[in-house]
Design an enzyme around this catalytic site. Structure first.
Site, PDB file in Angstrom:
ATOM      1  N   VAL A  72       1.055  -1.340   0.085  1.00 42.01           N
ATOM      2  CA  VAL A  72       0.286  -0.049   0.207  1.00 42.01           C
ATOM      3  C   VAL A  72       0.174   0.810  -0.071  1.00 42.01           C
ATOM      4  O   VAL A  72       1.944   1.103   0.040  1.00 42.01           O
ATOM      5  CB  VAL A  72      -0.937  -0.131   1.387  1.00 42.01           C
ATOM      6  N   CYS A  73       0.064   2.040   0.167  1.00 46.94           N
ATOM      7  CA  CYS A  73       0.917   3.516  -0.397  1.00 46.94           C
ATOM      8  C   CYS A  73       2.337   3.697  -0.872  1.00 46.94           C
ATOM      9  O   CYS A  73       1.962   3.107  -2.190  1.00 46.94           O
ATOM     10  CB  CYS A  73       1.226   3.871   1.233  1.00 46.94           C
ATOM     11  N   ASN A  74       3.343   4.312  -0.631  1.00 48.30           N
ATOM     12  CA  ASN A  74       4.488   3.947  -1.094  1.00 48.30           C
ATOM     13  C   ASN A  74       5.316   2.890  -1.370  1.00 48.30           C
ATOM     14  O   ASN A  74       5.993   2.123  -2.077  1.00 48.30           O
ATOM     15  CB  ASN A  74       5.927   5.002  -1.288  1.00 48.30           C
ATOM     16  N   THR A  92      -0.742   2.974  -5.967  1.00 46.05           N
ATOM     17  CA  THR A  92      -0.182   3.677  -5.303  1.00 46.05           C
ATOM     18  C   THR A  92      -0.088   5.295  -4.784  1.00 46.05           C
ATOM     19  O   THR A  92      -1.628   5.321  -4.732  1.00 46.05           O
ATOM     20  CB  THR A  92       1.462   3.750  -5.714  1.00 46.05           C
ATOM     21  N   GLY A 122      -3.912   2.265  -2.829  1.00 44.74           N
ATOM     22  CA  GLY A 122      -3.119   4.006  -2.530  1.00 44.74           C
ATOM     23  C   GLY A 122      -2.996   4.625  -0.857  1.00 44.74           C
ATOM     24  O   GLY A 122      -2.279   3.645   0.085  1.00 44.74           O
TER      25      GLY A 122
END
Length: 219
Positions: A72-74, A92, A122
């Site tokens: 998730v995220c980065n 992302t 994301g």
């Protein structure tokens, strides 16, 4: 199920501001060889694991046999650096989409993206949607709905500013100024990964400007 918090050593992992400490439960060497779900979290400083040979080697090894490869995220940028997202569509954090694309990954704008056994989410709050999606696919929809109820995940955000489009240019510019240092570190890390790929390939990898990968990495 058993959850492993994996790091190179068992030394506590402390957040940049010192406000949070995570204690690993196992090391790269001692972690089981076969994992059902391989998960990489995100954060503002994923350039460090992206450039760490031990982390990348471990991810590539466990990713070769894991049933699900997730982030998730980065976090997807770390998986991409390990070569685990080639040919996959991946989500992302919105601010990192251009850097993920530089690594040759097809970037999704969804909060949760599923491409075969690659599950990605994301930024930050999308991690809840991602988590519930993973639970639904592995333990069933009833378990996921139960988890959502226990969390009382019934969001009603006070503002419509959760995307660059809805937040508007002024707020986006504020975020850009606030995150200038980690954004630069991430760009440099991606450039370094591209340099490494170009050095081991007969076909140079191009950056977002169409030029052969090159860049200065701040050590």
């Amino acid at each position: 199920m058993k959850v492993h918090l994996v790091a190179e050593t068992l030394d506590p992992v402390v957040s940049d501001d010192g406000g949070m400490t995570i204690a690993p439960t196992t090391t790269f060497d001692d972690c089981p060889e076969r994992l059902d779900i391989l998960f990489v979290p995100g954060g503002g400083m994923v350039d460090k694991p992206m450039l760490d040979p031990a982390t990348i080697a471990w991810l590539a090894d466990r990713g070769a046999t894991a049933s699900y490869i997730t982030a998730v995220c980065n976090g997807p940028l770390v998986l991409a650096a390990a070569g685990l997202l080639d040919g996959y569509r991946v989500a992302t954090h919105w601010a990192s989409r251009d850097q993920l694309a530089r690594l040759g990954v097809e970037v999704s704008t969804e909060r949760v993206c599923i491409d075969r056994n690659r599950f990605s989410g994301g930024g930050v709050t999308a991690g809840i949607d991602f988590g519930l999606t993973v639970v639904a696919h592995t333990l069933g929809q009833k378990a996921a709905r139960f988890a959502q109820l226990v969390m009382e995940y019934d969001p009603e955000p006070p503002f419509n500013a959760g995307s660059p489009e809805s937040a508007g240019p002024e707020i986006v510019a504020l975020r850009t100024r606030f995150m200038a240092e980690p954004d630069t570190a991430l760009r440099n890390a991606v450039s370094h990964v591209l340099e490494q790929r170009a050095a081991t390939s007969s076909h140079p990898v191009s950056d977002e400007n169409g030029d052969p990968a090159a860049g200065i990495v701040n050590n």
